[in-house]
Design a protein around this motif. Structure first.
Motif, short mmCIF file in Angstrom:
data_model
loop_
_atom_site.label_atom_id
_atom_site.label_comp_id
_atom_site.label_asym_id
_atom_site.label_seq_id
_atom_site.Cartn_x
_atom_site.Cartn_y
_atom_site.Cartn_z
N ALA A 1 -3.81 13.46 -5.66
CA ALA A 1 -3.47 12.50 -6.86
C ALA A 1 -2.82 13.22 -8.01
O ALA A 1 -3.85 13.37 -9.02
CB ALA A 1 -4.63 11.45 -7.09
N HIS B 1 -2.89 1.84 -7.83
CA HIS B 1 -2.03 2.55 -6.84
C HIS B 1 -0.57 2.45 -7.60
O HIS B 1 -0.21 1.50 -7.60
CB HIS B 1 -2.10 2.32 -5.30
CG HIS B 1 -3.39 2.32 -4.99
ND1 HIS B 1 -3.96 3.57 -4.84
CD2 HIS B 1 -4.32 1.71 -4.48
CE1 HIS B 1 -5.17 3.73 -4.25
NE2 HIS B 1 -5.49 2.53 -3.99
N MET B 2 0.01 3.76 -7.91
CA MET B 2 1.11 3.87 -8.51
C MET B 2 1.55 3.38 -9.96
O MET B 2 2.32 3.12 -10.42
CB MET B 2 2.31 3.26 -7.52
CG MET B 2 2.58 3.86 -6.22
SD MET B 2 4.03 3.49 -5.58
CE MET B 2 3.77 4.22 -3.65
N LYS C 1 -7.56 7.11 2.34
CA LYS C 1 -6.04 6.95 2.40
C LYS C 1 -5.74 6.32 3.85
O LYS C 1 -4.64 5.57 3.68
CB LYS C 1 -5.46 8.37 2.62
CG LYS C 1 -5.38 9.04 1.37
CD LYS C 1 -4.63 10.35 1.58
CE LYS C 1 -5.69 11.39 2.07
NZ LYS C 1 -5.08 12.78 1.96
N LYS D 1 -5.40 0.01 0.87
CA LYS D 1 -4.44 1.10 0.17
C LYS D 1 -2.94 1.12 0.69
O LYS D 1 -2.15 1.30 -0.07
CB LYS D 1 -5.18 2.43 0.22
CG LYS D 1 -4.19 3.30 -0.58
CD LYS D 1 -5.23 4.68 -0.64
CE LYS D 1 -4.40 5.76 -1.63
NZ LYS D 1 -5.23 6.80 -1.74
N ASN E 1 0.08 0.43 -1.75
CA ASN E 1 1.08 1.53 -1.67
C ASN E 1 2.78 1.03 -1.50
O ASN E 1 3.66 1.31 -2.09
CB ASN E 1 0.80 2.69 -0.94
CG ASN E 1 -0.18 3.58 -1.42
OD1 ASN E 1 -0.31 3.57 -2.87
ND2 ASN E 1 -0.76 4.42 -0.74
N ASN F 1 3.48 -1.94 -4.17
CA ASN F 1 3.75 -1.26 -5.57
C ASN F 1 5.16 -0.47 -5.53
O ASN F 1 5.72 -0.25 -6.43
CB ASN F 1 2.54 -0.68 -6.04
CG ASN F 1 1.38 -1.63 -6.27
OD1 ASN F 1 1.61 -2.85 -6.24
ND2 ASN F 1 0.18 -1.06 -6.57
#
Length: 362
Positions: free
Chosen positions: A151, A215-216, A250, A255, A259, A262
Motif C-alpha cells: 500500500a 480502497h482507492m 487481498k 476487497k 477494488n 472503485n
C-alpha cells in the motif's frame, strides 16, 4: 478498521483535548481506529515518541473493543475524538478532520510503525513548496522491512487505464528496498496509510469520497488534487513500516468488490473528456477477463464480487455523473505526474515486467 458507513450527523462526535497540546502544533497525526486496540498497544507508543511536537489524535469509529478504555488509561497525552457511530474509513476521516484545526494533517493507519525523524522531511517539503499539497514516506513491510509494502511502497503511479501501481510494487510483486527509490519526486498518488496533507487543500476538495467507503480513496483524492492544480509527492528520505491487510486480506471478496467498483468510479470521475471513453471500454473488457479467470479457477465468490461491483457502479451512475459534472472545469488532459502511458496489465502479464525500472519510467 471499517464497517458499514453511517449517515452524517453534526453532533456525531466528542473531542477530548489534551490541554498542553491543544492549538500548539501545526501538524496533527490522526489515527482512525475501529476495534484496533491491539495495534494501538503495539504502535502508538512509537507514534508518540517520534511525533516531533505534533499533536497525536485518535479518532475512534465507535469501537466495540477496549480501544477507548485503553487510550484513557494508558495514553492520557493522546487527544481522543469519539465518533458516535462507525462511518467507515472515508467518511470517518471526513468527520474527524472537520474538528481538527491544525495546518497539516497526517492520515496514519493504526498498523503503521514510524521511525525516528520520519515526519520532518515530509513537513519540510510542504513548507518549502506551496504547490505540494500531499506527500507520503517510503512504506516498507513491517514483517520484512527490507521489502516494500503493497500500500504505497515508493510512491503511487497510474497507467493509462487508471490501474494503480507503485515504485517497488507491480500488482502483487514486491521489490526489495536497496535505496533505489530514496529520492523525493512527484507521483500520481500517495498512500493513505501515511499521508501528510495541507488542511486548506483537504477542505477545498471536501476530503475523501465517502461513496468509495474504502480502497482507492486516496488515489481519487490525489487525482482531484492534481486536477485542481496541486502537486502530490513521495519522499524516500522518510520511512515507515506498515503491517497491511489488517482490515481486509487481498483475497477477501469484499476487497475484490471495492477494488473493481472503485476502480471504475475512479476513472469515470477524474479522467479528462478525451481520455475517458477508450480507457473505460478497455477496463470493462479487462474486468470481464478477470471475472472469467476467477470462474475458471473456481473462485466463485470473487467472480460474484466483480459482478456486484459492476451492478453497483451502474446503479450509482447518476451519482458518479453528478460528481464528474461538478469536477468538469478542472479535468486535465495528460499533464499529471506519475502516469504511465502504456498498459500495466500488458506489461506485467504479457511481457513479464516485474520491476518498476523495467517499465521505462524514471
Amino acid at each position: 478498521m471499517n464497517t458499514e458507513k453511517g449517515m452524517e450527523d453534526e453532533n456525531s462526535s466528542f473531542l477530548r483535548p489534551h490541554s498542553s497540546l491543544k492549538g500548539c502544533a501545526d501538524v496533527a497525526l490522526v489515527i482512525l481506529n475501529w476495534n484496533g486496540a491491539n495495534f494501538l498497544r503495539r504502535f502508538l507508543p512509537g507514534v508518540i515518541a517520534h511525533a516531533d511536537g505534533a499533536r497525536v489524535i485518535v479518532a475512534d469509529n465507535a469501537s466495540t473493543d477496549d480501544s477507548v478504555e485503553l487510550l484513557a488509561r494508558d495514553f492520557p497525552t493522546v487527544e481522543l475524538l469519539l465518533l458516535e457511530r462507525n462511518f467507515g474509513f472515508c467518511e470517518g476521516y471526513n468527520q474527524a478532520l472537520k474538528q481538527v484545526d491544525s495546518d497539516f494533517f497526517v492520515l496514519l493507519n493504526s498498523d503503521v510503525e514510524v521511525t525516528l525523524g520520519w515526519l520532518r522531511p515530509l513537513r519540510a517539503l510542504l513548507e518549502n513548496n506551496p504547490r505540494i499539497a500531499a506527500v507520503q514516506p517510503k512504506i516498507l513491510a513491517h514483517a520484512d522491512p527490507t521489502t516494500f509494502e503493497y500500500a504505497g511502497a515508493g510512491g503511487g503511479y497510474l497507467d493509462r487505464l487508471a490501474y494503480p501501481f507503485c515504485r517497488g510494487r507491480l500488482f502483487d510483486t514486491l521489490e526489495r528496498d536497496q535505496g533505489q527509490y530514496d529520492d523525493p519526486r512527484p507521483v500520481a498518488w500517495a498512500s493513505g496509510a501515511c499521508l501528510l496533507v495541507r488542511r486548506a487543500a483537504w477542505q477545498a476538495l471536501g476530503g475523501l469520497e465517502p461513496a468509495f467507503f474504502a480502497h482507492m480513496e486516496e488515489i481519487d483524492f490525489c487525482w482531484r488534487l492534481q486536477n485542481a492544480g496541486h502537486e502530490v509527492w513521495y519522499h524516500g528520505g522518510s520511512a515507515v513500516q506498515h503491517v497491511g491487510g489488517g482490515t481486509l486480506p487481498k483475497t477477501n471478496p469484499r476487497k475484490t468488490y471495492l477494488n473493481f467498483r472503485n476502480g471504475l468510479a475512479l476513472l469515470y470521475k477524474n479522467a479528462a473528456p478525451g481520455e475517458l471513453v477508450g480507457p473505460m471500454f478497455q477496463r470493462l473488457v479487462l474486468d470481464g477477463v478477470a471475472g472469467l479467470r476467477f470462474l475458471a479457477t473456481g473462485e466463485w465468490r470473487n467472480f460474484w464480487a466483480i459482478l456486484r461491483a459492476h451492478f453497483s457502479f451502474y446503479g450509482m451512475l447518476g451519482y458518479w455523473r453528478q460528481q464528474r459534472r461538478a469536477a468538469r472545469p478542472h479535468l486535465r488532459v495528460a499533464q499529471r505526474q506519475g502516469v504511465y502511458n502504456g498498459s500495466l496489465v500488458w506489461a506485467y502479464f504479457a511481457r513479464g515486467k516485474r520491476k518498476f525500472s523495467e517499465l521505462g519510467l524514471k
